[in-house]
Design a protein around this motif. Sequence first.
Motif, PDB file in Angstrom:
ATOM      1  N   GLU A   1     -30.328 -16.286  22.202  1.00 14.49           N
ATOM      2  CA  GLU A   1     -29.923 -14.598  20.935  1.00 14.49           C
ATOM      3  C   GLU A   1     -30.469 -13.861  21.788  1.00 14.49           C
ATOM      4  OE1 GLU A   1     -28.198 -17.468  17.683  1.00 14.49           O
ATOM      5  OE2 GLU A   1     -30.446 -16.384  17.811  1.00 14.49           O
ATOM      6  N   ARG A   2     -31.793 -13.844  22.665  1.00 10.72           N
ATOM      7  CA  ARG A   2     -32.227 -12.898  22.931  1.00 10.72           C
ATOM      8  C   ARG A   2     -31.187 -12.149  24.247  1.00 10.72           C
ATOM      9  NH1 ARG A   2     -37.202 -15.566  22.583  1.00 10.72           N
ATOM     10  NH2 ARG A   2     -36.634 -16.419  24.900  1.00 10.72           N
ATOM     11  N   PHE A   3     -30.566 -12.731  24.957  1.00 10.46           N
ATOM     12  CA  PHE A   3     -29.816 -12.087  25.893  1.00 10.46           C
ATOM     13  C   PHE A   3     -29.320 -11.448  25.390  1.00 10.46           C
ATOM     14  CE2 PHE A   3     -26.587 -12.187  29.106  1.00 10.46           C
ATOM     15  CZ  PHE A   3     -27.524 -11.659  30.776  1.00 10.46           C
ATOM     16  N   PHE A   4     -28.471 -11.721  24.509  1.00  9.86           N
ATOM     17  CA  PHE A   4     -27.226 -10.910  23.693  1.00  9.86           C
ATOM     18  C   PHE A   4     -27.226  -9.624  23.096  1.00  9.86           C
ATOM     19  CE2 PHE A   4     -25.104 -14.594  25.799  1.00  9.86           C
ATOM     20  CZ  PHE A   4     -24.033 -14.239  26.798  1.00  9.86           C
ATOM     21  N   SER A   5     -29.009  -9.484  22.298  1.00 12.84           N
ATOM     22  CA  SER A   5     -28.826  -8.604  22.073  1.00 12.84           C
ATOM     23  C   SER A   5     -29.536  -7.421  22.051  1.00 12.84           C
ATOM     24  CB  SER A   5     -30.288  -9.592  20.946  1.00 12.84           C
ATOM     25  OG  SER A   5     -29.162 -10.645  20.010  1.00 12.84           O
ATOM     26  N   ARG A   6     -29.417  -6.843  21.635  1.00 13.15           N
ATOM     27  CA  ARG A   6     -30.581  -5.771  21.721  1.00 13.15           C
ATOM     28  C   ARG A   6     -31.272  -5.117  21.004  1.00 13.15           C
ATOM     29  NH1 ARG A   6     -26.223  -0.796  21.327  1.00 13.15           N
ATOM     30  NH2 ARG A   6     -25.636  -1.653  23.309  1.00 13.15           N
ATOM     31  N   GLU A   7     -32.541  -4.745  21.386  1.00 12.94           N
ATOM     32  CA  GLU A   7     -33.255  -4.473  20.594  1.00 12.94           C
ATOM     33  C   GLU A   7     -34.065  -2.788  21.150  1.00 12.94           C
ATOM     34  OE1 GLU A   7     -36.060  -7.312  21.200  1.00 12.94           O
ATOM     35  OE2 GLU A   7     -35.413  -9.049  19.832  1.00 12.94           O
ATOM     36  N   GLY A   8     -34.524  -2.555  20.083  1.00  9.81           N
ATOM     37  CA  GLY A   8     -34.947  -0.820  20.177  1.00  9.81           C
ATOM     38  C   GLY A   8     -36.016  -0.700  19.087  1.00  9.81           C
ATOM     39  N   PRO A   9     -36.910   0.721  19.121  1.00 10.12           N
ATOM     40  CA  PRO A   9     -37.782   0.924  18.185  1.00 10.12           C
ATOM     41  C   PRO A   9     -37.587   1.150  16.728  1.00 10.12           C
ATOM     42  CG  PRO A   9     -36.820   3.106  19.847  1.00 10.12           C
ATOM     43  CD  PRO A   9     -35.785   1.658  19.369  1.00 10.12           C
ATOM     44  N   ALA A  10     -38.508   0.836  16.696  1.00 10.56           N
ATOM     45  CA  ALA A  10     -38.279  -0.114  14.529  1.00 10.56           C
ATOM     46  C   ALA A  10     -38.370   1.358  13.727  1.00 10.56           C
ATOM     47  CB  ALA A  10     -39.610  -0.084  13.982  1.00 10.56           C
ATOM     48  N   GLU A  11     -38.133   2.505  14.506  1.00 13.55           N
ATOM     49  CA  GLU A  11     -37.605   3.579  13.836  1.00 13.55           C
ATOM     50  C   GLU A  11     -36.741   4.335  14.684  1.00 13.55           C
ATOM     51  OE1 GLU A  11     -39.365   4.107  10.739  1.00 13.55           O
ATOM     52  OE2 GLU A  11     -40.425   2.749  11.030  1.00 13.55           O
ATOM     53  N   ALA A  12     -35.674   5.468  13.054  1.00 12.73           N
ATOM     54  CA  ALA A  12     -34.790   6.236  14.008  1.00 12.73           C
ATOM     55  C   ALA A  12     -35.882   7.508  14.639  1.00 12.73           C
ATOM     56  CB  ALA A  12     -33.830   6.366  13.013  1.00 12.73           C
ATOM     57  N   GLY A  13     -34.146   7.925  15.335  1.00 16.87           N
ATOM     58  CA  GLY A  13     -35.127   9.381  16.161  1.00 16.87           C
ATOM     59  C   GLY A  13     -34.637   8.860  17.879  1.00 16.87           C
ATOM     60  N   VAL A  14     -34.864  10.633  18.489  1.00 17.90           N
ATOM     61  CA  VAL A  14     -34.562  10.416  19.555  1.00 17.90           C
ATOM     62  C   VAL A  14     -35.291   9.528  20.581  1.00 17.90           C
ATOM     63  CG1 VAL A  14     -34.803  12.000  21.706  1.00 17.90           C
ATOM     64  CG2 VAL A  14     -33.878  13.405  19.200  1.00 17.90           C
ATOM     65  N   ILE A  15     -34.321   9.349  21.346  1.00 20.40           N
ATOM     66  CA  ILE A  15     -35.135   8.397  22.733  1.00 20.40           C
ATOM     67  C   ILE A  15     -34.605   9.428  24.049  1.00 20.40           C
ATOM     68  CG2 ILE A  15     -35.108   7.236  21.780  1.00 20.40           C
ATOM     69  CD1 ILE A  15     -31.525   6.384  23.240  1.00 20.40           C
ATOM     70  N   ASP A  16     -35.436   8.729  25.076  1.00 16.97           N
ATOM     71  CA  ASP A  16     -35.196   8.979  26.938  1.00 16.97           C
ATOM     72  C   ASP A  16     -34.794   8.515  27.149  1.00 16.97           C
ATOM     73  OD1 ASP A  16     -36.761   7.005  26.504  1.00 16.97           O
ATOM     74  OD2 ASP A  16     -38.756   8.481  27.667  1.00 16.97           O
ATOM     75  N   HIS A  17     -34.312   7.330  27.258  1.00 18.06           N
ATOM     76  CA  HIS A  17     -33.760   6.694  27.841  1.00 18.06           C
ATOM     77  C   HIS A  17     -31.948   6.337  27.178  1.00 18.06           C
ATOM     78  CE1 HIS A  17     -35.973   4.021  24.646  1.00 18.06           C
ATOM     79  NE2 HIS A  17     -35.023   3.453  25.150  1.00 18.06           N
ATOM     80  N   TYR A  18     -31.405   5.125  27.848  1.00 19.19           N
ATOM     81  CA  TYR A  18     -29.550   5.018  26.280  1.00 19.19           C
ATOM     82  C   TYR A  18     -29.689   3.381  27.103  1.00 19.19           C
ATOM     83  CZ  TYR A  18     -29.083   4.874  31.920  1.00 19.19           C
ATOM     84  OH  TYR A  18     -28.713   4.879  33.350  1.00 19.19           O
ATOM     85  N   TYR A  19     -28.791   2.851  26.362  1.00 13.38           N
ATOM     86  CA  TYR A  19     -28.516   1.756  26.453  1.00 13.38           C
ATOM     87  C   TYR A  19     -26.690   0.696  26.663  1.00 13.38           C
ATOM     88  CZ  TYR A  19     -32.349   0.880  23.623  1.00 13.38           C
ATOM     89  OH  TYR A  19     -34.039   1.588  23.261  1.00 13.38           O
ATOM     90  N   GLY A  20     -26.213   0.181  26.017  1.00  7.72           N
ATOM     91  CA  GLY A  20     -24.780   0.400  26.602  1.00  7.72           C
ATOM     92  C   GLY A  20     -24.299   0.697  25.465  1.00  7.72           C
ATOM     93  N   CYS A  21     -22.507   0.218  26.278  1.00  5.35           N
ATOM     94  CA  CYS A  21     -21.209   1.490  25.338  1.00  5.35           C
ATOM     95  C   CYS A  21     -21.203   0.999  24.156  1.00  5.35           C
ATOM     96  CB  CYS A  21     -20.183   1.580  26.327  1.00  5.35           C
ATOM     97  SG  CYS A  21     -19.116   2.939  25.336  1.00  5.35           S
ATOM     98  N   GLY A  22     -21.404  -1.133  23.894  1.00  2.00           N
ATOM     99  CA  GLY A  22     -21.034  -1.547  22.489  1.00  2.00           C
ATOM    100  C   GLY A  22     -22.008  -0.719  21.365  1.00  2.00           C
ATOM    101  N   ASP A  23     -21.578  -0.492  20.220  1.00  2.00           N
ATOM    102  CA  ASP A  23     -22.472  -0.027  19.164  1.00  2.00           C
ATOM    103  C   ASP A  23     -23.194   0.943  19.183  1.00  2.00           C
ATOM    104  OD1 ASP A  23     -23.937   0.156  16.956  1.00  2.00           O
ATOM    105  OD2 ASP A  23     -24.935  -1.806  17.540  1.00  2.00           O
TER     106      ASP A  23
END
Length: 306
Positions: free
Chosen positions: A137-159
């Motif tokens: 379940e962790r492998f197929f999940s995407r986690e990130g910061p607890a707060e919204a905001g501008v980030i300096d990195h990127y994730y995958g296209c889904g969502d």
Amino acid sequence: MRVTVMIPTQRRLGGLAVAARSVFAQVGVDFARLELVVVDNDQTPSAQATVAELTGEAPFPVHYVHEPRPGVAHARNAGMAAARGELIAFLDDDEEAPAGWLAALLAAQARYQADVVFGPVRARAPASVTRHRDYLERFFSREGPAEAGVIDHYYGCGDSLLRRAALPDPVAPFAVERNHIGGEDDMLFGHMRAGGARFAWEPAAWVWEDPVPDRLSLDYTIRRAFAYGQGPSAHCAAASPPDRLGVARWMAVGVVQSALFGLVAGFKWLTRAGDRADWLDRAARGLGKTLWWGPFKIQFYGRTAS
């Protein structure tokens, strides 16, 4: 601004229906500005009847695109060519969006004037999966910061939500050389970051992911971890001009990681430790950084033969 939600699909009719109906149930968005584009990446138009049925339920236009050329980049580019939106939201055919998903993405894009907004993914395995369940379940999940905001990195296209005007190619931005191995989204976002694109994260824009059963195994995830590990080295090699120093640096990091994490994984496996799959995953990612070129690339997409 007109908004397009895009769902690429390949022979997952049940998952496609769940994903599409979750888009129909969105709240807080103007349906008069919304459209859904479904891209069927099968050699035969296997999703056409399902999309026709879904169109009758939809509160906004639904467009069916048949892209018979196999490959994830071909599918995404075909959808981009058909989409009329200035903002493009991507949802995978194994994902389900809560009712406030799209509104959260749009609000974040406006708040941060972002070129791309990413949201969390929460994977859920069926009750029948008991071995390595937490890891899977962790492998197929995407986690990130607890707060919204501008980030300096990127994730995958889904969502994610993309601003079309910020793309290097607004019609066909995804690299076709990544059709069968994936990473076409990483390559795009890497080029965008190098060009000064603005990325944002919105934890309220989360989706469920229901991985297909044949992916809920270590056989799949460790091979996929190996491919993920190849990313940094391959990206340096694909730069113009090639970043040979970067390739060498990532390969050296991979040698250390694969050796160190491999030893830990071996010990964990002998002792039947609960986190043994996590350490095997780390070792595979390290090995991928070292063995990243042609013969070691693994095909995950584009297998549409009957």
